[in-house]
Design a protein around this motif. Sequence first.
Motif, mmCIF file in Angstrom:
data_model
loop_
_atom_site.group_PDB
_atom_site.id
_atom_site.type_symbol
_atom_site.label_atom_id
_atom_site.label_comp_id
_atom_site.label_asym_id
_atom_site.label_seq_id
_atom_site.Cartn_x
_atom_site.Cartn_y
_atom_site.Cartn_z
ATOM 1 N N ASP A 1 28.219 14.450 -9.567
ATOM 2 C CA ASP A 1 27.771 13.186 -9.003
ATOM 3 C C ASP A 1 26.304 13.280 -8.621
ATOM 4 O OD1 ASP A 1 30.813 12.439 -7.123
ATOM 5 O OD2 ASP A 1 30.300 12.258 -9.238
ATOM 6 N N VAL A 2 25.588 12.189 -8.844
ATOM 7 C CA VAL A 2 24.201 12.122 -8.424
ATOM 8 C C VAL A 2 24.139 11.877 -6.922
ATOM 9 C CG1 VAL A 2 22.068 10.803 -8.574
ATOM 10 C CG2 VAL A 2 23.377 11.296 -10.649
ATOM 11 N N GLN A 3 23.318 12.661 -6.257
ATOM 12 C CA GLN A 3 23.126 12.477 -4.823
ATOM 13 C C GLN A 3 21.652 12.598 -4.481
ATOM 14 O OE1 GLN A 3 25.599 15.099 -2.484
ATOM 15 N NE2 GLN A 3 27.357 13.745 -2.651
ATOM 16 N N LEU A 4 21.199 11.714 -3.611
ATOM 17 C CA LEU A 4 19.872 11.797 -3.016
ATOM 18 C C LEU A 4 20.080 11.794 -1.516
ATOM 19 C CD1 LEU A 4 17.909 9.181 -5.181
ATOM 20 C CD2 LEU A 4 17.743 11.675 -5.320
ATOM 21 N N GLN A 5 19.651 12.863 -0.879
ATOM 22 C CA GLN A 5 19.871 13.020 0.563
ATOM 23 C C GLN A 5 18.520 12.970 1.265
ATOM 24 O OE1 GLN A 5 22.999 13.423 2.002
ATOM 25 N NE2 GLN A 5 22.010 13.261 4.007
ATOM 26 N N ALA A 6 18.273 11.865 1.955
ATOM 27 C CA ALA A 6 17.021 11.709 2.697
ATOM 28 C C ALA A 6 17.199 12.202 4.122
ATOM 29 C CB ALA A 6 16.583 10.249 2.697
ATOM 30 N N SER A 7 16.183 12.859 4.640
ATOM 31 C CA SER A 7 16.234 13.355 6.009
ATOM 32 C C SER A 7 14.821 13.459 6.561
ATOM 33 C CB SER A 7 16.929 14.718 6.054
ATOM 34 O OG SER A 7 16.206 15.675 5.293
ATOM 35 N N GLY A 8 14.735 13.715 7.857
ATOM 36 C CA GLY A 8 13.442 13.951 8.481
ATOM 37 C C GLY A 8 12.920 12.822 9.338
ATOM 38 N N GLY A 9 13.623 11.711 9.378
ATOM 39 C CA GLY A 9 13.173 10.613 10.208
ATOM 40 C C GLY A 9 13.314 10.938 11.687
ATOM 41 N N GLY A 10 12.761 10.047 12.516
ATOM 42 C CA GLY A 10 12.852 10.254 13.949
ATOM 43 C C GLY A 10 11.949 9.302 14.692
ATOM 44 N N LEU A 11 11.797 9.583 15.971
ATOM 45 C CA LEU A 11 10.941 8.798 16.849
ATOM 46 C C LEU A 11 9.658 9.579 17.103
ATOM 47 C CD1 LEU A 11 10.419 6.458 18.857
ATOM 48 C CD2 LEU A 11 11.685 7.801 20.560
ATOM 49 N N VAL A 12 8.536 8.931 16.907
ATOM 50 C CA VAL A 12 7.255 9.597 17.097
ATOM 51 C C VAL A 12 6.270 8.607 17.691
ATOM 52 C CG1 VAL A 12 6.458 9.042 14.746
ATOM 53 C CG2 VAL A 12 5.538 11.054 15.925
ATOM 54 N N GLN A 13 5.316 9.112 18.429
ATOM 55 C CA GLN A 13 4.290 8.252 18.993
ATOM 56 C C GLN A 13 3.238 7.926 17.942
ATOM 57 O OE1 GLN A 13 2.793 10.299 22.494
ATOM 58 N NE2 GLN A 13 4.172 9.124 23.815
ATOM 59 N N ALA A 14 2.576 6.824 18.138
ATOM 60 C CA ALA A 14 1.492 6.432 17.227
ATOM 61 C C ALA A 14 0.472 7.563 17.144
ATOM 62 C CB ALA A 14 0.831 5.156 17.722
ATOM 63 N N GLY A 15 0.040 7.819 15.926
ATOM 64 C CA GLY A 15 -0.884 8.921 15.687
ATOM 65 C C GLY A 15 -0.204 10.220 15.315
ATOM 66 N N GLY A 16 1.112 10.260 15.472
ATOM 67 C CA GLY A 16 1.862 11.467 15.171
ATOM 68 C C GLY A 16 2.206 11.597 13.703
ATOM 69 N N SER A 17 2.991 12.632 13.398
ATOM 70 C CA SER A 17 3.346 12.946 12.012
ATOM 71 C C SER A 17 4.837 13.202 11.876
ATOM 72 C CB SER A 17 2.591 14.199 11.541
ATOM 73 O OG SER A 17 1.194 14.008 11.560
ATOM 74 N N LEU A 18 5.333 12.948 10.698
ATOM 75 C CA LEU A 18 6.699 13.303 10.312
ATOM 76 C C LEU A 18 6.675 13.715 8.847
ATOM 77 C CD1 LEU A 18 8.912 10.415 11.790
ATOM 78 C CD2 LEU A 18 8.954 12.808 12.506
ATOM 79 N N ARG A 19 7.628 14.540 8.455
ATOM 80 C CA ARG A 19 7.798 14.860 7.049
ATOM 81 C C ARG A 19 9.217 14.513 6.628
ATOM 82 N NH1 ARG A 19 7.443 20.513 3.595
ATOM 83 N NH2 ARG A 19 9.447 20.879 4.641
ATOM 84 N N LEU A 20 9.322 13.611 5.695
ATOM 85 C CA LEU A 20 10.619 13.240 5.148
ATOM 86 C C LEU A 20 10.925 14.104 3.928
ATOM 87 C CD1 LEU A 20 10.416 9.337 5.234
ATOM 88 C CD2 LEU A 20 11.068 10.922 7.054
ATOM 89 N N SER A 21 12.198 14.391 3.743
ATOM 90 C CA SER A 21 12.659 15.151 2.583
ATOM 91 C C SER A 21 13.692 14.344 1.825
ATOM 92 C CB SER A 21 13.284 16.481 3.014
ATOM 93 O OG SER A 21 12.355 17.297 3.686
ATOM 94 N N CYS A 22 13.675 14.477 0.523
ATOM 95 C CA CYS A 22 14.685 13.853 -0.334
ATOM 96 C C CYS A 22 15.224 14.937 -1.256
ATOM 97 C CB CYS A 22 14.074 12.716 -1.144
ATOM 98 S SG CYS A 22 15.220 11.938 -2.313
ATOM 99 N N ALA A 23 16.416 15.403 -0.957
ATOM 100 C CA ALA A 23 17.047 16.463 -1.739
ATOM 101 C C ALA A 23 17.941 15.836 -2.799
ATOM 102 C CB ALA A 23 17.856 17.377 -0.830
ATOM 103 N N ALA A 24 17.717 16.212 -4.053
ATOM 104 C CA ALA A 24 18.416 15.585 -5.167
ATOM 105 C C ALA A 24 19.360 16.559 -5.852
ATOM 106 C CB ALA A 24 17.405 15.063 -6.176
ATOM 107 N N SER A 25 20.429 16.022 -6.389
ATOM 108 C CA SER A 25 21.360 16.827 -7.175
ATOM 109 C C SER A 25 22.075 15.926 -8.166
ATOM 110 C CB SER A 25 22.377 17.528 -6.268
ATOM 111 O OG SER A 25 23.151 16.582 -5.563
ATOM 112 N N GLY A 26 22.582 16.544 -9.242
ATOM 113 C CA GLY A 26 23.385 15.801 -10.203
ATOM 114 C C GLY A 26 22.623 15.206 -11.369
ATOM 115 N N PHE A 27 21.325 15.471 -11.458
ATOM 116 C CA PHE A 27 20.566 15.000 -12.619
ATOM 117 C C PHE A 27 19.406 15.954 -12.869
ATOM 118 C CE2 PHE A 27 16.921 13.249 -10.324
ATOM 119 C CZ PHE A 27 17.431 12.945 -9.073
ATOM 120 N N THR A 28 18.756 15.772 -14.030
ATOM 121 C CA THR A 28 17.657 16.653 -14.417
ATOM 122 C C THR A 28 16.419 16.278 -13.624
ATOM 123 O OG1 THR A 28 18.609 16.760 -16.648
ATOM 124 C CG2 THR A 28 16.347 17.576 -16.353
#
Length: 126
Positions: A1-28
Amino acid sequence: DVQLQASGGGLVQAGGSLRLSCAASGFTFDDYTIAWFRQAPGKEREGVSCISTSDGSTKAADSVKGRFTISSDNAKNTVYLQMNRLQPEDTAVYFCAAGPHVLLSLWVLDVEYDYWGQGTDVTVSS
């Protein structure tokens, strides 16, 4: 099965940083275009950035250029979205999507993508 798993969101103050990840499986993974979209409350979904996993070409919305960087680790089948200098208007649910033959000129069209992950919430407080 094809899966895309997004993660890394959250609450941050203006000017801050976040890194989102998208882990994929089930396709080339290394023959797809992977994109990040976002949808803010009461607004339409919009394209944020995309990357071609075959050659590393990228695109980004004007609103995030210079602040967000998309990258791909093909060995881990994962795409990242590094978000710096976040602003309250970046608050949204962020989704990753994958499509096998997306022309970069059409990357913002969500119909071009076959697979979608669940969203991850990003909230930027002022």
